[in-house]
Write a protein that holds these residues in place. Sequence first.
Motif, mmCIF file in Angstrom:
data_model
loop_
_atom_site.group_PDB
_atom_site.id
_atom_site.type_symbol
_atom_site.label_atom_id
_atom_site.label_comp_id
_atom_site.label_asym_id
_atom_site.label_seq_id
_atom_site.Cartn_x
_atom_site.Cartn_y
_atom_site.Cartn_z
ATOM 1 N N THR A 348 36.313 38.037 48.948
ATOM 2 C CA THR A 348 35.033 38.040 48.233
ATOM 3 C C THR A 348 35.197 38.903 46.986
ATOM 4 O O THR A 348 36.241 39.514 46.791
ATOM 5 C CB THR A 348 33.921 38.661 49.099
ATOM 6 O OG1 THR A 348 34.272 40.027 49.340
ATOM 7 C CG2 THR A 348 33.759 37.936 50.408
ATOM 8 N N ASP A 349 34.143 38.955 46.184
ATOM 9 C CA ASP A 349 34.232 39.796 44.981
ATOM 10 C C ASP A 349 34.409 41.271 45.336
ATOM 11 O O ASP A 349 35.043 42.015 44.608
ATOM 12 C CB ASP A 349 33.036 39.567 44.050
ATOM 13 C CG ASP A 349 31.710 39.675 44.771
ATOM 14 O OD1 ASP A 349 31.719 39.739 46.017
ATOM 15 O OD2 ASP A 349 30.673 39.698 44.101
ATOM 16 N N ILE A 350 33.868 41.682 46.501
ATOM 17 C CA ILE A 350 34.023 43.088 46.907
ATOM 18 C C ILE A 350 35.478 43.364 47.322
ATOM 19 O O ILE A 350 36.020 44.422 47.035
ATOM 20 C CB ILE A 350 33.056 43.452 48.048
ATOM 21 C CG1 ILE A 350 31.625 43.165 47.616
ATOM 22 C CG2 ILE A 350 33.180 44.925 48.436
ATOM 23 C CD1 ILE A 350 30.622 43.210 48.727
ATOM 24 N N THR A 351 36.115 42.380 47.989
ATOM 25 C CA THR A 351 37.527 42.547 48.346
ATOM 26 C C THR A 351 38.323 42.841 47.078
ATOM 27 O O THR A 351 39.186 43.717 47.066
ATOM 28 C CB THR A 351 38.095 41.262 48.981
ATOM 29 O OG1 THR A 351 37.105 40.636 49.780
ATOM 30 C CG2 THR A 351 39.335 41.550 49.794
ATOM 31 N N LEU A 352 38.011 42.091 46.019
ATOM 32 C CA LEU A 352 38.771 42.261 44.777
ATOM 33 C C LEU A 352 38.481 43.588 44.096
ATOM 34 O O LEU A 352 39.372 44.167 43.487
ATOM 35 C CB LEU A 352 38.538 41.071 43.850
ATOM 36 C CG LEU A 352 39.480 39.945 44.279
ATOM 37 C CD1 LEU A 352 38.889 38.594 44.059
ATOM 38 C CD2 LEU A 352 40.829 40.060 43.585
ATOM 39 N N VAL A 353 37.253 44.071 44.232
ATOM 40 C CA VAL A 353 36.964 45.411 43.700
ATOM 41 C C VAL A 353 37.868 46.421 44.411
ATOM 42 O O VAL A 353 38.518 47.256 43.774
ATOM 43 C CB VAL A 353 35.471 45.795 43.883
ATOM 44 C CG1 VAL A 353 35.244 47.268 43.574
ATOM 45 C CG2 VAL A 353 34.577 44.947 42.988
ATOM 46 N N GLY A 354 37.939 46.320 45.752
ATOM 47 C CA GLY A 354 38.801 47.224 46.525
ATOM 48 C C GLY A 354 40.248 47.111 46.096
ATOM 49 O O GLY A 354 40.942 48.123 45.937
ATOM 50 N N LEU A 355 40.685 45.890 45.905
ATOM 51 C CA LEU A 355 42.078 45.647 45.526
ATOM 52 C C LEU A 355 42.396 46.259 44.153
ATOM 53 O O LEU A 355 43.406 46.938 43.981
ATOM 54 C CB LEU A 355 42.332 44.142 45.504
ATOM 55 C CG LEU A 355 43.744 43.725 45.191
ATOM 56 C CD1 LEU A 355 44.658 44.053 46.342
ATOM 57 C CD2 LEU A 355 43.800 42.235 44.895
ATOM 58 N N LEU A 356 41.517 46.010 43.190
ATOM 59 C CA LEU A 356 41.742 46.545 41.839
ATOM 60 C C LEU A 356 41.685 48.075 41.840
ATOM 61 O O LEU A 356 42.445 48.742 41.151
ATOM 62 C CB LEU A 356 40.708 45.979 40.850
ATOM 63 C CG LEU A 356 40.804 44.474 40.585
ATOM 64 C CD1 LEU A 356 39.676 44.019 39.679
ATOM 65 C CD2 LEU A 356 42.145 44.112 39.958
ATOM 66 N N TYR A 357 40.783 48.597 42.649
ATOM 67 C CA TYR A 357 40.666 50.047 42.798
ATOM 68 C C TYR A 357 41.985 50.609 43.329
ATOM 69 O O TYR A 357 42.487 51.625 42.849
ATOM 70 C CB TYR A 357 39.527 50.338 43.776
ATOM 71 C CG TYR A 357 39.102 51.781 43.861
ATOM 72 C CD1 TYR A 357 38.084 52.262 43.043
ATOM 73 C CD2 TYR A 357 39.701 52.654 44.753
ATOM 74 C CE1 TYR A 357 37.672 53.581 43.127
ATOM 75 C CE2 TYR A 357 39.303 53.979 44.834
ATOM 76 C CZ TYR A 357 38.287 54.442 44.024
ATOM 77 O OH TYR A 357 37.887 55.745 44.106
ATOM 78 N N ALA A 358 42.551 49.911 44.324
ATOM 79 C CA ALA A 358 43.830 50.339 44.906
ATOM 80 C C ALA A 358 44.928 50.328 43.844
ATOM 81 O O ALA A 358 45.688 51.292 43.724
ATOM 82 C CB ALA A 358 44.203 49.433 46.067
ATOM 83 N N CYS A 359 44.994 49.256 43.062
ATOM 84 C CA CYS A 359 46.009 49.161 42.007
ATOM 85 C C CYS A 359 45.845 50.310 41.031
ATOM 86 O O CYS A 359 46.813 50.935 40.603
ATOM 87 C CB CYS A 359 45.874 47.850 41.239
ATOM 88 S SG CYS A 359 46.353 46.426 42.201
ATOM 89 N N SER A 360 44.588 50.588 40.670
ATOM 90 C CA SER A 360 44.318 51.615 39.689
ATOM 91 C C SER A 360 44.738 52.992 40.206
ATOM 92 O O SER A 360 45.319 53.784 39.490
ATOM 93 C CB SER A 360 42.837 51.529 39.332
ATOM 94 O OG SER A 360 42.283 52.762 39.154
ATOM 95 N N HIS A 361 44.486 53.253 41.505
ATOM 96 C CA HIS A 361 44.839 54.563 42.053
ATOM 97 C C HIS A 361 46.318 54.696 42.373
ATOM 98 O O HIS A 361 46.798 55.780 42.644
ATOM 99 C CB HIS A 361 43.973 54.876 43.271
ATOM 100 C CG HIS A 361 42.593 55.296 42.871
ATOM 101 N ND1 HIS A 361 42.182 56.587 42.863
ATOM 102 C CD2 HIS A 361 41.569 54.569 42.393
ATOM 103 C CE1 HIS A 361 40.952 56.657 42.413
ATOM 104 N NE2 HIS A 361 40.545 55.435 42.130
ATOM 105 N N CYS A 362 47.041 53.580 42.356
ATOM 106 C CA CYS A 362 48.484 53.649 42.579
ATOM 107 C C CYS A 362 49.232 53.564 41.260
ATOM 108 O O CYS A 362 50.461 53.497 41.256
ATOM 109 C CB CYS A 362 48.942 52.487 43.449
ATOM 110 S SG CYS A 362 48.511 52.713 45.131
ATOM 111 N N GLY A 363 48.495 53.460 40.164
ATOM 112 C CA GLY A 363 49.144 53.325 38.858
ATOM 113 C C GLY A 363 49.833 51.989 38.678
ATOM 114 O O GLY A 363 50.755 51.858 37.886
ATOM 115 N N MET A 364 49.406 50.972 39.447
ATOM 116 C CA MET A 364 50.046 49.658 39.342
ATOM 117 C C MET A 364 49.325 48.804 38.300
ATOM 118 O O MET A 364 48.563 47.897 38.633
ATOM 119 C CB MET A 364 50.032 48.963 40.713
ATOM 120 C CG MET A 364 50.889 49.719 41.729
ATOM 121 S SD MET A 364 50.521 49.293 43.420
ATOM 122 C CE MET A 364 51.152 47.649 43.504
#
Length: 620
Positions: A348-364
């Motif tokens: 869902t759109d919330i899953t993707l928010v979580g995913l992008l947040y994860a990328c951002s906090h990992c510097g990916m």
Amino acid sequence: MHFKLNLCAFSCNFLHLLRSNIPLKHSSLYFYCTKIIPENPKPYILKQCIALLQACASSNYKLKQIHAFSIKHGVPLNNPLLGKHLIFFSVSLSESMSYAHKIFSQIENPNIFTWNTLIRGYAFSDYPKPAIDLYTQMRFDLVEPDTHTFPFLLKAISKLLDVKLGKKVHCIVIRNGYESLVFVQNGLVHLYAVCECPESAYKMFEKMPVRNIVTWNSVINGFALNGKPDEVLNFFKKMSFVGVVPDGFTMVSLLSACAELGALALGRRVHVYMFKVGLNVNMHEGNALLDLYAKCGRISEAKIVFDEIRNKSVVSWTTLIVGLAVNGLGSEAIDLFKEMEVKELAPTDITLVGLLYACSHCGMVDEGFDYFNQMTERYGITPRIEHYGCIVDLLGRAGKIKQAYEFIKSMPLQPNAVIWRTLLGACSIHGHLALAQTARAKLLELDPKHCGDYVLLSNLYASEHRWMDVHQLRDKMVKEGVRKTPGFSLVELRNRVHEFVMGDRSHPQDKEIYAMLREITKVLRLEGYVPNTVNVLADIEEEEKENALTYHSEKIAIAFMLINTLPGTLITVIKNLRVCADCHLAIKLISKIYEREIVVRDRSRFHHFKHGSCSCKDYW
Ligand code: ZN
Ligand code: ZN
């Protein structure tokens, strides 16, 4: 007789066919059943179709097949009887509302049952607004509402949080004499609880002569949705006191209140209670438990709950992905997302928010961009402002400030205050004054009285030693009456939640707490800790330090927990604002010297302090 027999055989075969997974037109039965229909089949076909709808309303696919079949055999599109059934089953299958609405628009003079069905469908959907428009249209068409109309209408209004409209409908309910019906009252109690009108909710609740389990759940769930965990627990106690046995719905509300408060021990008791009374942990309760453990920073327990949920839904996956991401376990969040993709579950759109947040906090950065660019095509999700915000954050964190600014300028959506604030935050961390001022100018237009923006800019000035600007900014803040959000920290000890504010002296253990704080300061100094003077001057977000003895709420909370818990016990603090740099440094050292793992959940993320370092890697 012969005809009847045929009819029966036809029904049985047709039913069997529809219950199977074979598409109608691929079956030889299709040919057969199209041949046995007499010349003018309408009444007979109509009856058949309705019977079939009633018998096998198990998938929208078959629903549409039956509909197509009826059209092919001459049942007119606007047939109210078939329409009524189609709408009913379409809504009951909670499929997209557009199909039901299209059928509805074909029917001339729909009866109240059909109106109610469609209103119900929208009320339970994610977009409840059309329920209100339908009601207005219905009244315009001079159709009188009945006892079923109002509970659905109130449900939609609750979801829209439109208390003004809710009050109007309440008046109509009274005028129509429906106020005494328990399910209308339940709707009203829920409405007021969810819309920040606790007094009206209480009043309505007190007025009710009969209260069933739905009543209790309505009010408890309302307060839980409204972020009023204390009220939730209050009502739950009352409920137990009068001997009403809670059910799964009660548990979900209770768990979400505990998650909000960070009341882990209490949440655990709810978990144990559910186990003891044999309340099966189904998907919803499982998701609520998962959310509780993730929000209390107990990610390994969240994982156990996740593994135990038998029918994991997208919500279960999303909750854990977001939980991992905010707890600083970005790469695990991304792995879990990949696993979800293998299982062919649509995010869902919330899953993707979580995913992008994860990328951002990992510097990916590259991975984050890849996922973002694939959103529409691969996942069928149009990026919302939150997703754009994640990308600005992703670039900002990686120090690509200019790129972040270019990205904002290229956005097809109008950037909101949150986007500019993210840029301002990145500028203040990476020291980019020029763009910080651009962002600030935008924020002054969009949200001039947000105290956090003053803090970010002030921190930036302070780091550049521009003290005049710092003081001017502070004066301006005072002059314009920018209200500081009072900061507080919550900790849970022996099933009680304790709240502390800055310089709190109200606690019964006040003397011991302050003695402990002085000791902590002494020990920290020996470790080379120097109070962060930049923050003392500039961190005006909430808790200005008038003197060295005024401690921020999280420090007081930690001192309190150090006194009252055994060595080695994990400490969890829930804070409503961002942790300041001084406290962050101090807590890192406390975790090392006192050998404690300390989890701080602040406004936007978790900090897991252990052995003198933090999971956020000093970027928050
Ligand atoms: Zn602080
Ligand atoms: Zn941290």
